[in-house]
Scaffold this active site. Structure first.
Site, PDB file in Angstrom:
ATOM      1  N   GLU A  59       0.816  -1.221   0.000  1.00 42.74           N
ATOM      2  CA  GLU A  59       0.000   0.000   0.000  1.00 42.74           C
ATOM      3  C   GLU A  59       0.847   1.267   0.000  1.00 42.74           C
ATOM      4  O   GLU A  59       0.533   2.227  -0.701  1.00 42.74           O
ATOM      5  CB  GLU A  59      -0.950   0.032   1.198  1.00 42.74           C
ATOM      6  N   HIS A  76     -10.858  -4.557  10.628  1.00 41.76           N
ATOM      7  CA  HIS A  76     -11.442  -4.661   9.290  1.00 41.76           C
ATOM      8  C   HIS A  76     -12.778  -3.929   9.183  1.00 41.76           C
ATOM      9  O   HIS A  76     -13.415  -3.988   8.145  1.00 41.76           O
ATOM     10  CB  HIS A  76     -11.672  -6.134   8.917  1.00 41.76           C
TER      11      HIS A  76
END
Lengths: 339, 344
Positions: B60, B129
């Site tokens: 990322e 998450h």
């Protein structure tokens, strides 16, 4: 430490049984969210974790079940955690991706690559507070492209930290074929940073054990980190309900959902040239086929591999397996019956 | 919306993709970058090819950082980090680069970047998450943050984001985007159920697409006794609560901010000065976030109002039962609203 094949098999078999039951419970809807199994990794776990001593630490990824079990965490508390119950390992707060056991210095993360820095930090604390003890970092091939992991490998070399980096290579980063997004060989990255690195068949528990033994001795003696690259297979793909595997297994049912919009898009008037479009479509269909092939044990099951070796001793294996099956079933029954 | 346009029905996820495809067909500078996009965006891949839908490694910090400079170089990337939780790994690219370039260049260099991520909870995946994080991101000057709650807004805000000259964080809630819920929650099972706001998951969208302006709220329900304000799934929970409040004789106005930053201060203040009560429903963390910012905006404008909030107060528990209590639900909203309504 010498390998005890029976001890390894007992642990690997128990882990497999437990995760098979977890799969059933997940399918019944009693476990929420994702479920990443460590099935297929049992030889890697057994060959490393079973050599640990008191004070050693483990940084675990999103597939920590087998490592937790082999380190001695109560399977009942694990399953209760997966079910989100207050008597679970982390009182239902963490779930299967975030398993923590302070007593075992074992911490998990659902962030890919995060086990690198964690192991480096555990190793730093261990060197200062528990001399001679080490830290293991478990991660997949996908994590090898994550900056924080590569940075912590360098940190471990620079500070001569007692870390063993264990890369479990399944060839797949979620639903991306790792080779398509990765440059060079993974072991060469570790070698380039100045640590010993070995590539082994991660379904061969003996090979894992021997390699890990050398790495652990090196770390305990203060000679720094090492890197183990171990290949493996995840028969259930990235997680239970893996979309690629679903299509591969139930092509008629699952492909129907995908095919319509995909073909509509492919023949849309505005877009890329036909050549590029058909190339893209081929990529997708190839991936589906490749998943089905790759994520299949096809003779590379760590468990049956060790089983073949142990079969010679008449009757002992079946007796052990029956005991372990009953033991597992009792735990599952108790966990499902508890309120 | 204009009156002469026709409407069609679309799911929240399809609306985003349809708007995106519409824009990609006319603007070659738009590219998609992200993990697993060859599968997640398979329709865009089959239509626009591999040069415009780039599958990235799990790196990322590298690919979001690269997207920032690619935007500076003339492309209009839509970069995806799957879940907004994973943005942590790439935060430097956004905090210190995407958000700073326009200011550092003396206003000469824009970063037309869209960061797309799934957000929110309600399907039992745990606190790493299921976060929302829009307030945390909106805190940074230079970042625009949009959070649609309906298919029409999802597509319309995506269109606006794609033509915006500065970085936009586009957050799609997993209870609204069906493919995320299947991917991360159900996994093909029919043994699990979710509290999906149907009005948000599927609904009418304009044909052809019309951009939804950034920084403009929408009044979802008119009322006079209390203003209930929020974004995303929170809006649908607030609307449920408003229906029950109406049965008890209270008239609640429900305001969908749609954009977290920049805030529609005028719209908010107009509503709160009318009702005299503001209840914030926010799935993001309570402290130092959107709910406090809204109170500050109202205070700064000199409005005297009763104030309350229903937010996420700590790390979201994995356990579905505990998670239900942690997220803003109708019961919590009603309790807080009733408390405010009793205050004179």
């Amino acid at each position: 430490m010498e390998i005890n094949h029976w001890h390894c098999y007992e642990n690997m078999f128990s882990s497999r049984q437990f995760e098979a039951s977890v799969t059933t419970v997940w399918r019944s809807g009693k476990i929420s969210g994702e479920m990443h199994l460590s099935t297929g990794e049992e030889a890697i776990t057994a060959g490393t974790v079973l050599q640990l001593q008191a004070g050693d630490a483990m940084a675990l990824d999103h597939r920590g079940t087998s490592a937790m079990l082999m380190r001695g965490v109560d399977p009942f508390r694990l399953l209760r955690e997966f079910m989100g119950k207050s008597d679970g390992l982390c009182h239902g707060q963490g779930g299967h991706m975030h398993l923590f056991s302070k007593r075992h210095l074992a911490a998990s993360s659902g962030i890919v690559g995060a086990t690198g820095p964690a192991a480096a930090g555990f190793a730093l604390a261990n060197r200062a507070l528990r001399p001679g003890s080490v830290a293991l970092a478990f991660f997949g091939d996908g994590a090898m492209n994550q900056g924080m992991l590569l940075e912590s490998m360098n940190l471990a070399v620079a500070w001569r930290l007692p870390v063993v980096f264990i890369c479990k290579d399944s060839k797949w980063a979620i639903t991306t074929l790792s080779a398509s997004v990765t440059g060079g060989k993974l072991v060469n990255r570790a070698i380039g940073m100045g640590m010993p690195a070995t590539s082994i068949d991660g379904t061969d528990v003996e090979a894992v054990w021997k390699t890990a033994s050398k790495s652990l001795i090196r770390a305990r003696k203060g000679k720094g980190p090492s890197f183990i690259h171990a290949t493996c297979t995840h028969p259930e793909g990235h997680f239970l309900g893996d979309p690629l595997l679903r299509i591969a297994r139930h092509p008629v049912k699952e492909m129907k959902k995908v095919a319509g919009p995909m073909i509509k898009s492919a023949i849309h008037l505005q877009g890329a040239s036909i050549l590029k479009r058909s190339g893209s479509l081929a990529t997708v269909t190839t991936l589906i086929g490749k998943t089905a092939r790759d994520q299949h044990f096809s003779g590379k099951d760590p468990l049956s591999r060790l089983r073949r070796q142990l079969k010679k001793e008449n009757g002992r294996l079946e007796k052990l397996e029956n005991e372990l099956i009953n033991k597992n079933q009792a735990v599952i029954n108790r966990a499902l019956a508890a309120r | 919306m204009k009156t002469n346009e026709t409407m069609k029905t679309m799911s929240f996820a399809d609306a985003i993709e349809d708007a995106l495809a519409t824009a990609m067909a006319t603007d070659e500078r738009i590219i998609i970058i992200g993990e697993d996009v060859h599968l997640l965006r398979v329709n865009l891949l089959s239509r626009f090819g591999r040069d415009r839908v780039l599958a990235a490694p799990i790196s990322e910090s590298a690919f979001v950082g690269a997207a920032v400079a690619a935007a500076m170089g003339g492309l209009r990337p839509v970069v995806e980090v799957m879940l907004v939780d994973f943005i942590g790994v790439a935060m430097d690219a956004l905090l210190n680069h995407a958000a700073k370039t326009f200011a550092f260049s003396g206003g000469n260099w824009h970063v037309p970047l869209v960061v797309r991520a799934a957000c929110g909870g309600g399907y039992g995946d745990g606190g790493q998450h299921e976060q929302s994080l829009w307030g945390w991101l909106a805190h940074i000057p230079g970042l625009t943050v949009v959070v649609p709650s309906t298919p029409a807004d999802a597509g319309g805000l995506m269109l606006s984001a794609l033509s915006h000259e500065e970085p936009v964080i586009f957050l799609e809630h997993k209870l609204l985007a069906d493919y995320w819920l299947d991917y991360l929650g159900a996994g093909g099972r029919d043994t699990v159920t979710y509290d999906i706001p149907m009005m948000g998951a599927t609904g009418p969208v304009p044909d052809p697409w019309q951009p939804v302006p950034i920084g403009k709220m929408a009044i979802r329900r008119n009322g006079s006794d209390i203003t209930v304000v929020g974004v995303g799934v929170g809006i649908h929970r607030a609307l449920e609560a408003a229906t029950i409040l109406a049965q008890n004789g209270y008239s609640a106005e429900v305001i969908d901010l749609r954009t977290v930053s920049p805030l529609d201060r005028e719209g908010l203040c107009a509503s709160v000065s009318k009702t005299g009560r503001m209840l914030v429903v926010d799935e993001d963390y309570q402290a130092f976030g959107l709910s406090g910012e809204l109170a500050a905006v109202v205070l700064e404008s000199g409005i005297q109002a009763k104030y309350g909030r229903v937010c996420v107060e700590s790390t979201i528990p994995y356990s579905p039962e505990m998670e239900k209590q942690a997220l803003p639900n109708t019961v919590r909203i009603l309790a807080a609203a009733n408390e405010l309504l009793l205050k004179r």
